[in-house]
Design an enzyme around this catalytic site. Sequence first.
Site, PDB file in Angstrom:
ATOM      1  CD  GLU A  37      -1.864  80.825   8.061  1.00 37.03           C
ATOM      2  OE1 GLU A  37      -2.603  80.525   7.110  1.00 37.03           O
ATOM      3  OE2 GLU A  37      -2.106  80.498   9.235  1.00 37.03           O
ATOM      4  CD  GLU A  53     -12.220  79.368  15.606  1.00 35.53           C
ATOM      5  OE1 GLU A  53     -11.343  80.211  15.293  1.00 35.53           O
ATOM      6  OE2 GLU A  53     -13.003  79.520  16.547  1.00 35.53           O
ATOM      7  N   GLY A  91      -9.422  75.339   9.307  1.00 35.11           N
ATOM      8  CA  GLY A  91      -8.506  75.168   8.181  1.00 35.11           C
ATOM      9  C   GLY A  91      -8.186  76.508   7.565  1.00 35.11           C
ATOM     10  CB  SER A  92      -6.594  77.405   4.401  1.00 38.31           C
ATOM     11  OG  SER A  92      -7.456  76.779   3.477  1.00 38.31           O
ATOM     12  CB  THR A  93      -8.710  82.296   4.768  1.00 36.33           C
ATOM     13  OG1 THR A  93      -8.288  82.597   6.109  1.00 36.33           O
ATOM     14  CG2 THR A  93      -9.723  83.344   4.321  1.00 36.33           C
ATOM     15  CB  ALA A  94      -8.390  79.371   0.231  1.00 34.71           C
ATOM     16  CB  THR A  95     -10.543  75.237   2.677  1.00 36.24           C
ATOM     17  OG1 THR A  95      -9.332  74.998   1.975  1.00 36.24           O
ATOM     18  CG2 THR A  95     -11.431  74.012   2.585  1.00 36.24           C
ATOM     19  N   GLY A  96     -12.256  77.693   3.903  1.00 40.60           N
ATOM     20  CA  GLY A  96     -13.394  78.164   4.710  1.00 40.60           C
ATOM     21  C   GLY A  96     -14.437  78.874   3.853  1.00 40.60           C
ATOM     22  CE  LYS A 148     -12.400  66.373   4.870  1.00 46.42           C
ATOM     23  NZ  LYS A 148     -11.014  65.904   4.821  1.00 46.42           N
ATOM     24  CB  CYS A 182      -4.633  78.675  13.606  1.00 52.63           C
ATOM     25  SG  CYS A 182      -5.080  78.139  15.250  1.00 52.63           S
TER      26      CYS A 182
HETATM   27  P1  NAD Z   1      -7.017  73.308   4.388  1.00 46.45           P
HETATM   28  O1  NAD Z   1      -8.014  74.381   4.304  1.00 46.45           O
HETATM   29  O2  NAD Z   1      -6.208  72.965   3.204  1.00 46.45           O
HETATM   30  O3  NAD Z   1      -7.741  71.933   4.792  1.00 46.45           O
HETATM   31  C1  NAD Z   1      -8.543  71.847   5.952  1.00 46.45           C
HETATM   32  C2  NAD Z   1      -9.551  70.746   5.773  1.00 46.45           C
HETATM   33  O4  NAD Z   1     -10.472  71.106   4.744  1.00 46.45           O
HETATM   34  C3  NAD Z   1      -8.978  69.398   5.377  1.00 46.45           C
HETATM   35  O5  NAD Z   1      -9.664  68.388   6.092  1.00 46.45           O
HETATM   36  C4  NAD Z   1      -9.312  69.316   3.898  1.00 46.45           C
HETATM   37  O6  NAD Z   1      -9.436  67.998   3.416  1.00 46.45           O
HETATM   38  C5  NAD Z   1     -10.657  70.010   3.864  1.00 46.45           C
HETATM   39  N1  NAD Z   1     -11.053  70.537   2.553  1.00 46.45           N
HETATM   40  C6  NAD Z   1     -10.282  70.849   1.496  1.00 46.45           C
HETATM   41  N2  NAD Z   1     -11.023  71.336   0.470  1.00 46.45           N
HETATM   42  C7  NAD Z   1     -12.298  71.346   0.908  1.00 46.45           C
HETATM   43  C8  NAD Z   1     -13.534  71.778   0.335  1.00 46.45           C
HETATM   44  N3  NAD Z   1     -13.606  72.275  -0.897  1.00 46.45           N
HETATM   45  N4  NAD Z   1     -14.647  71.693   1.086  1.00 46.45           N
HETATM   46  C9  NAD Z   1     -14.600  71.225   2.362  1.00 46.45           C
HETATM   47  N5  NAD Z   1     -13.460  70.779   2.946  1.00 46.45           N
HETATM   48  C10 NAD Z   1     -12.320  70.844   2.221  1.00 46.45           C
HETATM   49  O7  NAD Z   1      -6.116  73.668   5.644  1.00 46.45           O
HETATM   50  P2  NAD Z   1      -4.851  72.878   6.211  1.00 46.45           P
HETATM   51  O8  NAD Z   1      -3.726  73.082   5.252  1.00 46.45           O
HETATM   52  O9  NAD Z   1      -5.236  71.485   6.598  1.00 46.45           O
HETATM   53  O10 NAD Z   1      -4.575  73.680   7.571  1.00 46.45           O
HETATM   54  C11 NAD Z   1      -3.810  74.834   7.592  1.00 46.45           C
HETATM   55  C12 NAD Z   1      -4.665  76.060   7.719  1.00 46.45           C
HETATM   56  O11 NAD Z   1      -5.584  75.920   8.788  1.00 46.45           O
HETATM   57  C13 NAD Z   1      -3.873  77.311   8.042  1.00 46.45           C
HETATM   58  O12 NAD Z   1      -4.345  78.402   7.277  1.00 46.45           O
HETATM   59  C14 NAD Z   1      -4.170  77.576   9.505  1.00 46.45           C
HETATM   60  O13 NAD Z   1      -3.999  78.893   9.911  1.00 46.45           O
HETATM   61  C15 NAD Z   1      -5.568  77.080   9.610  1.00 46.45           C
HETATM   62  N6  NAD Z   1      -5.907  76.723  10.991  1.00 46.45           N
HETATM   63  C16 NAD Z   1      -6.743  77.544  11.698  1.00 46.45           C
HETATM   64  C17 NAD Z   1      -7.031  77.252  13.013  1.00 46.45           C
HETATM   65  C18 NAD Z   1      -7.923  78.165  13.819  1.00 46.45           C
HETATM   66  O14 NAD Z   1      -8.383  77.765  14.875  1.00 46.45           O
HETATM   67  N7  NAD Z   1      -8.212  79.369  13.358  1.00 46.45           N
HETATM   68  C19 NAD Z   1      -6.495  76.120  13.604  1.00 46.45           C
HETATM   69  C20 NAD Z   1      -5.658  75.296  12.862  1.00 46.45           C
HETATM   70  C21 NAD Z   1      -5.378  75.607  11.542  1.00 46.45           C
END
Ligand code: NAD
Length: 469
Positions: free
Chosen positions: A375, A244, A222-227, A171, A278
Amino acid sequence: MAQRYPLVIGGKAVIAGNHAEVANPSTGDVVGLMPLATPGQLDDAVAAAAAAFPAWRDRDDDDRRRACHAIAGVVADHAEPLARLLTLEQGKPLNGMGSRFELGGALAWTRHTADLALPMEVLQDGDQGRIELHRRPLGVVGSITPWNWPVMIACWHIIPAVRAGNTVVIKPSPLTPLSTIRLVELINSVLPPGVVNVVTGENAVGAALSAHPGVAKMTFTGSTATGKKVMAAAVDTLKRLTLELGGNDAGIVLPDADPRAIAEGLFWGAFINNGQTCAALKRLYVHDDIHDAVCDALVDYARGVTVGDGLDEASVLGPVQNAMQFDKVRRLVDDARARGGRILTGGAPLDRPGHFYPVTLVADVDHGTALVDEEQFGPALPIIRYRDIDEVVAKANDSPCGLGGSVWSRDAAAARALAARLECGSVWVNRHGAIQPNAPFGGVKQSGFGVEFGVEGLKEFTAVQTVFC
Ligand code: NAD
């Protein structure tokens, strides 16, 4: 009429009932229409992946190696149109470290991962019996990706998963879904149906995938909050997780560094992909002795960098990807200025359509300012003056995140000694953010857990089975 993109489920293009527009961040024009998967279509995708799993798991290992090379072949054949689509929806330029570079990375990782293997290990073989350690695939892997490096990160998730014998439902971010749909279409031209499926839609689709009982493991970038939400959703079925997440990487310049020699590396460590990376350098600490010289060298370097529409071959940086991120960068820079931050270059949106924000360097800031503490994930770098090595180590580690860090010095031994004191998953000396397919990459603290890349990354898509024979 903009093109309607399909979901790919069980090897077939599935047309959704509803779509959402995907916008070009350089112009606001509609690039294409993202299908909005229903909960039933998500179930179909997981069911297709589950149905494809036994045969894919039981394939000869060398077959799966060849299949991953076949993916690299078909992606290479379509690299230029895929790079163009990526530029249109993500904004990054075709040129420089932009879309063509990202496709090159996706191919390098795919080929390297194809050639990895996890052979059976004999732990004991003697009078007391034989014990074998096998690595078995897990089943259906759910993958969720962000919008910053969508094609490369999709390959980081998909290729090790299928190489190890799993099947996948991916996704992508709703902000950049089209290049991933196209990637999965290409993958499906060389893999059996159902091994790799793509569903798209708003964030709720990600939440449903993370909670889905048919999914054995989630790999999330993705972001820490969503992780944290993905981790909570995975609890009921005890899904395996690789997370990640975000970073706020510190770079520390020691007083013996040569400002002119390091300026280019510092600049691209921070501003690759407009800082939307990231493991970009997000806080720069410079020793008082050379602070002003480093600032001058960075400003001079920034003057030669062309920001513009990604389709223009002269551009090496494009717009910020989306309005939310653009507003965040503007807010953080305005706040830093209001708190006494000195804008060395940039500092206000460019006067043109699209989410264009210039390369921005801000000196005379410190901890307690949001641009340093949070960040920023955009083209604005805070530069913090320091005098004492213990003070700067404490500040570098004063973050909930721990993804990467860097040390800049002519003295390799001093740099290595300092690296050992940094709380982060990767440390670079005289560069920042340089990742490779053979070197494990992951975070500590709230930057996540698990690693990607290399044999260590491949292991994350398997479970150990010990056989006592
Ligand atoms: P995000 O967390 O907003 O979204 C990431 C993904 O999660 C998207 O596909 C989104 O649709 C999905 N998502 C949103 N809410 C969700 C939920 N409740 N449950 C499951 N999935 C959900 O992040 P972003 O804005 O797309 O990316 C930016 C962030 O990603 C930054 O914090 C960046 O540091 C991080 N990032 C980390 C790495 C790494 O390898 N550590 C690599 C790239 C980006």
